[in-house]
Design an enzyme around this catalytic site. Structure first.
Site, PDB file in Angstrom:
ATOM      1  N   LYS A  16       0.848  -1.196   0.000  1.00 34.37           N
ATOM      2  CA  LYS A  16       0.000   0.000   0.000  1.00 34.37           C
ATOM      3  C   LYS A  16       0.882   1.243   0.000  1.00 34.37           C
ATOM      4  O   LYS A  16       1.502   1.592   1.002  1.00 34.37           O
ATOM      5  CB  LYS A  16      -0.929   0.069   1.217  1.00 34.37           C
ATOM      6  CG  LYS A  16      -1.976   1.175   0.986  1.00 34.37           C
ATOM      7  CD  LYS A  16      -2.602   1.727   2.239  1.00 34.37           C
ATOM      8  CE  LYS A  16      -1.974   2.970   2.795  1.00 34.37           C
ATOM      9  NZ  LYS A  16      -1.999   4.163   1.944  1.00 34.37           N
ATOM     10  N   GLU A  49       9.563   1.002  10.928  1.00 30.91           N
ATOM     11  CA  GLU A  49      10.599   2.025  10.741  1.00 30.91           C
ATOM     12  C   GLU A  49       9.886   3.357  10.893  1.00 30.91           C
ATOM     13  O   GLU A  49       9.098   3.743  10.027  1.00 30.91           O
ATOM     14  CB  GLU A  49      11.241   1.853   9.364  1.00 30.91           C
ATOM     15  CG  GLU A  49      12.637   2.419   9.283  1.00 30.91           C
ATOM     16  CD  GLU A  49      12.665   3.831   8.739  1.00 30.91           C
ATOM     17  OE1 GLU A  49      12.573   4.770   9.574  1.00 30.91           O
ATOM     18  OE2 GLU A  49      12.765   4.001   7.532  1.00 30.91           O
ATOM     19  N   GLU A  68       8.860  15.602  16.032  1.00 28.76           N
ATOM     20  CA  GLU A  68       9.275  15.451  14.631  1.00 28.76           C
ATOM     21  C   GLU A  68       8.438  16.402  13.774  1.00 28.76           C
ATOM     22  O   GLU A  68       7.216  16.291  13.728  1.00 28.76           O
ATOM     23  CB  GLU A  68       9.074  14.012  14.169  1.00 28.76           C
ATOM     24  CG  GLU A  68       9.626  13.786  12.771  1.00 28.76           C
ATOM     25  CD  GLU A  68       9.499  12.353  12.277  1.00 28.76           C
ATOM     26  OE1 GLU A  68       8.408  11.772  12.429  1.00 28.76           O
ATOM     27  OE2 GLU A  68      10.479  11.821  11.731  1.00 28.76           O
ATOM     28  N   CYS A  96      13.177  10.594   7.429  1.00 23.03           N
ATOM     29  CA  CYS A  96      13.042  10.099   8.808  1.00 23.03           C
ATOM     30  C   CYS A  96      14.351  10.246   9.570  1.00 23.03           C
ATOM     31  O   CYS A  96      14.337  10.430  10.786  1.00 23.03           O
ATOM     32  CB  CYS A  96      12.536   8.666   8.828  1.00 23.03           C
ATOM     33  SG  CYS A  96      13.479   7.570   7.787  1.00 23.03           S
TER      34      CYS A  96
HETATM   35  P1  NAP Z   1       1.640   8.112   8.259  1.00 24.49           P
HETATM   36  O1  NAP Z   1       0.258   8.523   8.526  1.00 24.49           O
HETATM   37  O2  NAP Z   1       2.357   7.332   9.289  1.00 24.49           O
HETATM   38  O3  NAP Z   1       1.633   7.342   6.851  1.00 24.49           O
HETATM   39  C1  NAP Z   1       2.471   6.283   6.478  1.00 24.49           C
HETATM   40  C2  NAP Z   1       1.660   5.201   5.785  1.00 24.49           C
HETATM   41  O4  NAP Z   1       0.749   4.606   6.720  1.00 24.49           O
HETATM   42  C3  NAP Z   1       0.788   5.709   4.633  1.00 24.49           C
HETATM   43  O5  NAP Z   1       0.736   4.731   3.625  1.00 24.49           O
HETATM   44  C4  NAP Z   1      -0.543   5.878   5.326  1.00 24.49           C
HETATM   45  O6  NAP Z   1      -1.633   5.910   4.456  1.00 24.49           O
HETATM   46  C5  NAP Z   1      -0.579   4.670   6.213  1.00 24.49           C
HETATM   47  N1  NAP Z   1      -1.517   4.769   7.320  1.00 24.49           N
HETATM   48  C6  NAP Z   1      -2.043   5.889   7.895  1.00 24.49           C
HETATM   49  N2  NAP Z   1      -2.889   5.555   8.890  1.00 24.49           N
HETATM   50  C7  NAP Z   1      -2.929   4.216   8.950  1.00 24.49           C
HETATM   51  C8  NAP Z   1      -3.620   3.276   9.752  1.00 24.49           C
HETATM   52  N3  NAP Z   1      -4.447   3.648  10.728  1.00 24.49           N
HETATM   53  N4  NAP Z   1      -3.409   1.951   9.546  1.00 24.49           N
HETATM   54  C9  NAP Z   1      -2.578   1.538   8.579  1.00 24.49           C
HETATM   55  N5  NAP Z   1      -1.911   2.373   7.767  1.00 24.49           N
HETATM   56  C10 NAP Z   1      -2.064   3.707   7.946  1.00 24.49           C
HETATM   57  O7  NAP Z   1       2.503   9.355   7.935  1.00 24.49           O
HETATM   58  P2  NAP Z   1       1.981  10.683   7.208  1.00 24.49           P
HETATM   59  O8  NAP Z   1       0.643  11.100   7.695  1.00 24.49           O
HETATM   60  O9  NAP Z   1       2.159  10.489   5.776  1.00 24.49           O
HETATM   61  O10 NAP Z   1       3.015  11.717   7.786  1.00 24.49           O
HETATM   62  C11 NAP Z   1       2.809  12.178   9.113  1.00 24.49           C
HETATM   63  C12 NAP Z   1       4.109  12.173   9.852  1.00 24.49           C
HETATM   64  O11 NAP Z   1       4.707  10.884   9.787  1.00 24.49           O
HETATM   65  C13 NAP Z   1       5.151  13.078   9.273  1.00 24.49           C
HETATM   66  O12 NAP Z   1       4.960  14.390   9.632  1.00 24.49           O
HETATM   67  C14 NAP Z   1       6.389  12.468   9.828  1.00 24.49           C
HETATM   68  O13 NAP Z   1       6.568  12.896  11.140  1.00 24.49           O
HETATM   69  C15 NAP Z   1       6.112  10.996   9.839  1.00 24.49           C
HETATM   70  N6  NAP Z   1       6.674  10.280   8.690  1.00 24.49           N
HETATM   71  C16 NAP Z   1       7.744   9.487   8.886  1.00 24.49           C
HETATM   72  C17 NAP Z   1       8.302   8.808   7.810  1.00 24.49           C
HETATM   73  C18 NAP Z   1       9.476   7.935   7.964  1.00 24.49           C
HETATM   74  O14 NAP Z   1      10.117   7.613   6.958  1.00 24.49           O
HETATM   75  N7  NAP Z   1       9.802   7.471   9.151  1.00 24.49           N
HETATM   76  C19 NAP Z   1       7.769   8.965   6.546  1.00 24.49           C
HETATM   77  C20 NAP Z   1       6.638   9.769   6.354  1.00 24.49           C
HETATM   78  C21 NAP Z   1       6.107  10.405   7.447  1.00 24.49           C
HETATM   79  P3  NAP Z   1      -2.116   7.356   3.912  1.00 24.49           P
HETATM   80  O15 NAP Z   1      -1.077   7.814   3.009  1.00 24.49           O
HETATM   81  O16 NAP Z   1      -3.383   7.101   3.232  1.00 24.49           O
HETATM   82  O17 NAP Z   1      -2.281   8.221   5.145  1.00 24.49           O
END
Ligand code: NAP
Ligand code: MG
Length: 502
Positions: free
Chosen positions: A199, A274, A406, A308
């Site tokens: 996904k 991660e 973060e 990250c």
């Molecule tokens: P996120 O919500 O953690 O999204 C990562 C992935 O998880 C996406 O594919 C997302 O889908 C999915 N996801 C979201 N809610 C979920 C749930 N309840 N169950 C299963 N999968 C789910 O991250 P984001 O909203 O894109 O970014 C928010 C914050 O995450 C950023 O500001 C940053 O702090 C952190 N982040 C960290 C990394 C890293 O590499 N460690 C990368 C991106 C973001 P959707 O795209 O549809 O939401």
């Protein structure tokens, strides 16, 4: 979001004929059991170009019913299909073929990545896409090197271990390095003989879909790789909860990581996470600042800070603090922000309106907390697009929110420290532990600090992206499990011990 209306013509520049073809002709559907199908609900969502705010495409919004179908297809492919039973040499050839196809299509993939994510084309073309191909080729090499062991049992018994595939793997990835994250997940899972449901993030589905076409084109058996575009709470959580998914690998925020772990308890899925970071970069007074300063700038502003492992807390020793801040700010203002297809651009926009607002809000929080904003903030006079300038806060206290939370945007905090002990203490004073850097000419101190920092990756006197040869993963709330290198094989296999009476 469903049926959002007509798609506006995206601004596609230069020679983007094939990217345009993909945008307009390829169906943005789900890949299930080797077929491209619409979501059962008929719903779609928009993917947007963050540099222009234009809609690039409508994409199928998969949810629980589609995930069920994908899991059935992946299960069938695992239990009855050719992939898990295929000899390792043949499996390696398929992975090499995928790598070749990625390289053949590198221009188109880089264009799609830059349109969908906003990162400079100069970076997607030279880093994201080549590294994705390299990842498939690297794990192709491992197919023939997944070993068991023979154990020193007593002479009446022969004992050995088999390292076997886990089964159906759910893989949920973020938007910051869309194709590369897909490669880091899919390639090792396939090398070990698993089947996959991927996904991609809702903001960046395009290169994952193109990868699906390349994987199908490479001739992998139907159902080996399934791709479900959709939203986190719909498609993502359905994968995480599904009773017939054996393993889940997730990269993203720490908050969602915790939800994934909870959702995995129903059938005790194997989980690897991660997650986020707030990584320190420690700069001692004896460091070579000519190298430390530009690398500290790249360390925090690369990919608009949406990394990250971004080194967002920069600790500078008191004796050089003011001169470091001056040099760091001067170098930061040279990070040209703008059109990601302009070869001179070093920083594109943030990924989305939501991320833009989150980052701008943190800039206000930093000011209110009493940190000194030396440069940055919203781009003056900017029109469309989610652009934020490289932003530097000096005189930051490690207890401030801008040093603890973060931000995932181009916001650097520069914090003074007294000595080595103080540097390590402050660096480790965080809930995260993904990465750390240290700059010093004292080799003993460099290695002492490398040992003392609680982080999964430490860089000494250098900066650069992760190499597929070496493990990546977190201490503390940055997650657990190690991806990349040989360690991905541990995530995607399980051990069986076999005893035989002689
Ligand atoms: P996120 O919500 O953690 O999204 C990562 C992935 O998880 C996406 O594919 C997302 O889908 C999915 N996801 C979201 N809610 C979920 C749930 N309840 N169950 C299963 N999968 C789910 O991250 P984001 O909203 O894109 O970014 C928010 C914050 O995450 C950023 O500001 C940053 O702090 C952190 N982040 C960290 C990394 C890293 O590499 N460690 C990368 C991106 C973001 P959707 O795209 O549809 O939401
Ligand atoms: Mg997009």
């Amino acid at each position: 979001m469903s049926n959002p209306g007509p798609i506006t013509e995206p601004v596609v520049k230069g020679s983007m004929t094939s990217a345009r073809n993909f945008l307009h002709t390829s169906p943005k559907k789900l890949l299930i059991g080797g077929r491209w199908v619409p979501a059962r609900s008929g719903k779609t969502f928009e993917t947007v170009n963050p540099a222009t705010e234009e809609v690039l495409a409508l994409v199928a919004e998969g949810d629980r019913a589609d995930v069920d179908e994908a899991v059935k297809a992946a299960r069938q492919a695992f239990e009855k299909g050719r992939w898990p039973k295929m000899g390792p040499h043949e499996r390696a050839r398929y992975l090499c073929k995928i790598a070749d196809l990625i390289e053949e299509d590198a221009d188109e993939l880089a264009e799609l990545e830059t349109l969908d994510n906003g990162k400079p084309f100069s970076q997607s073309r030279t880093i994201d896409i080549p590294k994705a191909a390299e990842t498939f080729r690297y794990y192709a090499g491992w197919c023939t090197k997944i070993y068991g062991e023979t154990n020193p049992s007593d002479l009446s018994t022969f004992n050995y271990t088999l390292r076997e595939a886990i089964g159906v793997c759910g893989q949920i990835i973020p938007w910051n390095f869309p194709l590369l994250m897909a490669a880091w997940k899919v390639a090792p899972a396939l090398a070990c003989g698993n089947t996959v449901i991927l996904k991609p993030a809702e903001q960046t589905p395009l290169t994952a879909l193109r990868l699906g076409e390349l994987i199908t084109g490479a001739g992998l058996p139907a159902g080996t790789v399934n791709i479900i575009t959709g939203l986190g709470p719909g498609a993502g959580s359905s994968i995480a909860e599904h009773p017939d998914v054996d393993k889940i690998a997730f990269t993203g925020s720490t908050d969602v990581g915790k939800l994934i772990l909870q959702a995995s308890t129903g059938n005790l899925k194997r989980v690897s996470l991660e997650l986020g970071g707030k990584s320190p970069n420690i700069i001692f007074g004896d460091a070579d600042l000519k190298s430390a300063v530009p690398n500290a700038v790249r360390g925090v502003f690369y990919n608009s800070g949406q990394v990250c492992t971004a080194r967002t807390r920069i600790f500078a020793e008191r004796g050089i603090y003011e001169s470091f801040v001056d040099k760091f700010v001067r170098e930061s203002t040279e990070m040209t922000v703008g059109d990601p297809f302009d070869p001179g651009t070093k920083m594109g926009p943030l990924i989305s309106r939501a991320q833009f607002e989150r980052v701008v809000n943190y800039v206000e929080v930093g000011k209110q907390e009493g940190a000194r904003m030396v440069t940055g903030g919203k781009l003056p006079g900017a029109g469309k697009g989610y652009f934020v300038a490289p932003t530097v806060f000096a005189d930051v206290d490690n207890r401030m929110r801008i040093a603890r939370e973060e931000i995932f945007g181009p916001v650097a905090t520069v914090i003074p420290f007294k000595d080595e002990h103080d540097a390590v203490l402050q660096a480790n004073d965080t809930i995260y532990g993904l990465a750390a850097s240290v700059w010093t000419r004292d080799i003993g101190r460099a290695h002492r600090v490398a040992r003392a920092t609680k982080a999964g990756t430490v860089l000494i006197n250098c900066h650069g992206g992760s190499d597929v040869i070496s493990p990546l993963g977190g201490y503390k709330q940055s997650g657990f499990g190690r991806e990349l290198g040989v360690h991905s094989l541990e995530l995607y296999t399980q051990l069986k011990s076999v005893y035989c009476k002689l």
